[in-house]
Design a protein around this motif. Structure first.
Motif: not given
Length: 414
Positions: A162-170
């Protein structure tokens, strides 16, 4: 049991890790935390049912999903009571499909993604192997489970990133591990060295891509790790307060729960030995918590060397259980604090969601699996037996009453 191909284990594990740590595909692409940064998981363990799925179980599933609205559902093994005679009577595969159809309906109708692992009963004596069952699960919308093929022992050892909600990091890695069924030498199955090496490679690979920092992880598997007995206090015998006989690796010794440990209702049943799974978690440093089923009435959380070992209560109405413990475990993780191993978990009991009133109580009574699978057939058998005894006696007595007198009646004197 599947075996590794004849390739160097480290090469194979690295190749698998690079393949499986790619974020699992969902409707919108890679898996992400919801927009508010909070992920809610509902863990249903040991549904352990036949094709005659109890109405109460379906009602419980629906009530939990409606009340909690989870982002992910995890089925923690023993979805199917494979050894039950109803499953094995007739077309086994059709019966197993009926089980899967019915337990997934509340999940898929609400559009909730789901993942799963297998337990020791899913394929037990049912004549339907785990690979066949996994193929069928994967035909349902929202299924995130993976069959890793012949690369590892068992079926269904994989991870979801799962990535962070903004897609910036795992932000969170979820391991799903097939804890296998039974050991050839006796006792319950033990996660293999090949599976452990694969998980280690996944964790180390993710850390390298995350600036050297392990991506926080949780583990979901059916049978608890043997190290659970390191949490308990070994005592002299059953005469000690709170003593219980150990099982699996703890067999032959007596234990008591440490102070403050709540939710231990039966002795955990791990394998009789360890292949180093827990040690690998500590060495890699990514696993913050692990969740297990198998022991239906346990719902404790025990901390060992920085890892939470958590028992999830059984949901079954077909196998052994207790109304006071039957339910689901809810897990809530915040993407901003997951790296510190912070999360919240609680148990939601089915009884707390039951509808009040006489009609609902009657419906629950007749929705109880054993009423239909055991008590009613026994009652029917008793009635048939009574019928077989009553009617012959009744007809015989009636025949005697209607038979003509054997001696003439005396004549009336004039």
């Amino acid at each position: 049991m599947k075996h590794l191909p004849r390739l160097p284990q480290t090469v194979l594990c690295l190749a698998l890790a690079l393949f499986l740590t790619v974020p699992a595909a969902a409707e919108g692409g890679a898996l992400r935390f919801p927009s508010d940064g909070k992920l809610k998981i509902a863990v249903f363990s040991d549904l352990q049912t036949t094709q005659n799925v109890p109405r109460n179980l379906l009602d419980g599933l629906c009530a939990v999903l409606d009340a909690e609205e989870p982002d992910l559902v995890v089925l923690l093994g023993d979805q199917v009571e494979g050894k039950h005679p109803w499953v094995r009577l007739g077309d086994n595969e059709a019966h197993v499909r009926q089980v899967i159809d019915r337990i997934l309906a509340p999940i898929t109708e609400r559009g909730i993604p789901f993942a799963l692992v297998f337990g020791n009963h899913d394929a037990q004596d049912a004549g339907v192997d785990k690979e066949t069952q996994m193929d069928y699960y994967r035909t349902f919308p929202g299924c995130l489970a993976v069959d890793e093929g012949e690369s590892l022992p068992g079926c269904g050892t994989y991870n979801l990133l799962y990535y962070a909600s903004d897609g910036s990091r795992p932000a969170l890695n979820l391991y799903f591990v097939d804890s296998l069924e039974y050991d050839p030498d006796g006792g319950y199955g033990c996660v293999s060295k090949e599976q452990i090496a694969w998980c280690r490679t996944v964790g180390e690979t993710l850390a390298r891509t995350n600036g050297g920092e392990p991506v926080p992880a949780m583990v979901f598997q059916h049978i608890i790790v043997p190290e659970i007995y390191n949490v308990f206090i070994q005592v002299r015998g059953k005469g000690e307060t709170g003593a219980f006989a150990g099982k699996g690796v703890g067999q032959g010794r007596w234990y008591a729960a440490s102070a403050g440990l709540e939710g231990l209702e039966e002795a955990p049943c791990p394998p009789e030995y360890s292949n180093g799974q827990f040690a690998a978690w500590r060495e890699v440093g990514d696993v913050k918590a692990a969740f297990f089923g198998h022991d239906h009435v346990n719902s404790f959380t025990a901390r060992l060397d920085g890892v939470d070992l958590t028992a999830c209560p059984g949901a079954t109405y077909t196998s052994y259980n207790d109304p006071d413990t039957r339910g689901v475990r809810i897990i809530e993780i915040d993407e901003d604090t997951a790296a510190q191993g912070l999360y919240e978990t609680r148990v939601l009991h089915f009884r707390d969601l039951e509808q009040p009133g006489l009609f609902a109580a009657v419906r629950r009574f007749f929705g109880y699996s054993r009423m239909w699978e055991m008590e009613l057939p026994i009652l029917a058998g008793v009635l048939l037996l009574a019928n077989g005894i009553f009617w012959p006696l009744f007809l015989r007595r009636r025949k005697k009453r209607s038979a003509p007198a054997q001696t003439p009646l005396p004549e009336k004197k004039k």
